[in-house]
Scaffold this active site. Structure first.
Site, PDB file in Angstrom:
ATOM      1  N   ASP A 169       0.833  -1.195   0.000  1.00 16.95           N
ATOM      2  CA  ASP A 169       0.000   0.000   0.000  1.00 16.95           C
ATOM      3  C   ASP A 169       0.873   1.253   0.000  1.00 16.95           C
ATOM      4  OD1 ASP A 169      -2.155  -1.755   0.294  1.00 16.95           O
ATOM      5  OD2 ASP A 169      -2.137  -1.575   2.479  1.00 16.95           O
ATOM      6  N   ASP A 191      -1.125  -2.773  -3.891  1.00 16.09           N
ATOM      7  CA  ASP A 191      -2.397  -3.300  -3.389  1.00 16.09           C
ATOM      8  C   ASP A 191      -3.384  -2.145  -3.302  1.00 16.09           C
ATOM      9  OD1 ASP A 191      -4.287  -5.050  -2.325  1.00 16.09           O
ATOM     10  OD2 ASP A 191      -3.612  -4.718  -0.292  1.00 16.09           O
ATOM     11  N   ASP A 195      -5.135   2.220   3.116  1.00  5.82           N
ATOM     12  CA  ASP A 195      -5.917   1.245   3.886  1.00  5.82           C
ATOM     13  C   ASP A 195      -5.991   1.708   5.336  1.00  5.82           C
ATOM     14  OD1 ASP A 195      -6.194  -0.278   1.639  1.00  5.82           O
ATOM     15  OD2 ASP A 195      -5.131  -2.035   2.396  1.00  5.82           O
ATOM     16  N   ARG A 242     -13.376   1.191  -4.255  1.00  5.11           N
ATOM     17  CA  ARG A 242     -12.969   1.728  -2.947  1.00  5.11           C
ATOM     18  C   ARG A 242     -12.665   3.225  -3.044  1.00  5.11           C
ATOM     19  NH1 ARG A 242      -8.754  -2.900  -0.642  1.00  5.11           N
ATOM     20  NH2 ARG A 242     -10.101  -4.704  -1.019  1.00  5.11           N
TER      21      ARG A 242
END
Length: 430
Positions: A169, A191, A195, A242
């Site tokens: 990330d 990824d 997050d 997302r």
């Protein structure tokens, strides 16, 4: 609902300053726009924390401003780093630091983490600060962190569009609290881009750019319902999903975000805008969706209230159900008109030249000399301002000789307000 399991075992683990100008913006409507249905207006604001001070505000707003607030490393020393070893050393130190990232830092091995401990500010110097091939990681229990004005990019593994083989990330936090993520650019990672996981609380994500990626901003990875998050003035461009996905958030407040140029891959389900999942209570206000499939949607167990947003060239789900919550019950805020959002966010989101290069006095430093002393050797000139006794105001552009700021304070050009100057005083303007 199904919760995504954690892919990583727990590991051990500037100037925080910007000009305080307010930038006014005009809202101009565009042909072909549709305004989303708007519920009854919210009741008058009750201030429980500072309202956002325009795109260059130097203090967090929203949930990160509550319950003691978020100050990062403001209580500590200011340091400038240009290499991975220095960044890692100061970021993981037990003491508070404001860490200024100057230039591009390539992280090795590819995809490695830089662990960020509590009481840290990490801020890019102007628009030059970059972290390449690496992640900033906040371990469980980390608190009071500010990450501003950085570009974090390029840990993508070719052929792994879904991010199934790595967990690279841009920023990942597990069980952190009081975190402000502001004016960054995240792109082309391995990824997710950002997050926010495992019961992280009191988080504000503002004025960032999320670009050219599959999974932009995920919140959740828990069966608890604790996270409180404010997400405002972000630009999601060239992303698939997302944007954000908010799973089991106690309160998710989204306003003035701009979603555009969504990945067009023909996926009927997993290409979407905002998703209120699990038992999340989500409020969306005055955002702008352009060319987005499923602009906003909610699970049957979640709640989603939307008001004042603009939909342009969109299709698919626009779910609204439940009462969610009233953000005004937590903090004061003033959303910009939805029609102004594209121009506003295009101009002011992501790293900015004026952030990380202006030292305010007092606030960051008690006197002009201490501010100058805080500028590391070899830096370019900085503009300093100070308020002394009463309303006397001093400001100046500091000269540098052989790259040493602290040696030349006497040679800086200091100007006071004319009313306070006396004839012949060296610090008065000519």
């Amino acid at each position: 609902m199904t919760h995504i399991p954690g892919k990583r075992l727990p590991r051990r683990c500037a100037a925080l300053a910007a000009a305080t100008a307010l930038v006014a913006t005009a809202g101009l409507g565009l042909a072909g726009e549709a305004t989303a249905a708007t519920p009854e207006a919210a009741p008058p604001a009750r201030a429980a924390g500072p309202a956002a001070a325009g795109p260059y505000g130097d203090r967090p707003h929203g949930f990160a401003a509550l319950a003691g607030g978020t100050t990062g490393g403001a209580a500590g020393r200011i340091v400038t780093v240009t290499d991975q070893a220095s960044l890692a050393r100061y970021a993981s130190a037990p003491e508070p630091y404001v860490i200024r990232v100057a230039g591009s830092i390539a992280v090795e091995p590819f995809g490695s983490d830089i662990v960020v401990a509590s009481d840290k500010t990490i801020v890019g110097v102007g628009d030059t600060g970059e972290i390449v091939h690496g992640e900033l990681h906040l371990n469980p229990g980390t608190h009071n962190v500010v990450i501003r004005n950085l570009t974090i990019r390029d840990s993508y593994v070719e052929g792994d569009w879904d991010g199934k083989t790595t967990d690279f990330d841009a920023i990942q936090m597990d069980g952190a609290d009081h975190v402000w993520i502001d004016h960054n650019r995240f792109t082309n990672m391995g990824d997710g881009l950002l997050d926010i996981r495992k019961d992280s609380q009191y988080v504000t994500v503002s004025w960032n750019r999320f670009t050219h990626h599959n999974k932009a901003l995920g919140i959740g990875w828990t069966s608890n319902v604790r996270t409180q998050i404010t997400i405002d003035h972000n630009w999601f461009s060239g992303t698939k999903q997302r944007n954000p996905s908010a799973d089991n958030c106690a309160y998710a407040h989204l306003y003035n975000n701009y979603l555009s140029d969504q990945v067009a891959d023909g996926d009927p389900v997993w290409t979407y805008g905002n998703w209120s999942r699990g038992h999340t209570k989500m409020v969306i206000e005055n955002s702008y969706y352009d060319g987005v499939q499923h602009p906003y949607q909610a699970d049957a167990t979640a709640e989603l209230v939307q008001r004042g947003s603009i939909l342009r060239n969109t299709g698919g789900r626009t779910d609204e159900h439940g009462t969610a919550f009233d953000p005004h019950a937590f903090y004061d805020y003033r959303p910009d008109p939805a029609a102004a959002v594209p121009a506003l966010v295009k101009r002011f989101s992501g790293p900015q030249q004026r952030i990380g290069t202006v030292l305010r006095v007092p606030g960051d430093h008690p006197a002009v000399r201490s501010a100058v002393d805080a500028v590391p050797d070899g830096d370019t000139a900085r503009h300093l301002t100070s308020k002394k006794s009463g309303d006397r105001h001093i400001e100046g552009d500091v000269d540098f000789v052989h790259g040493r700021a602290s040696a030349v304070i006497e040679r800086s050009v200091i100007r006071a307000r004319p009313a306070r100057c006396s004839s012949g005083t060296p610090s008065c303007p000519s």
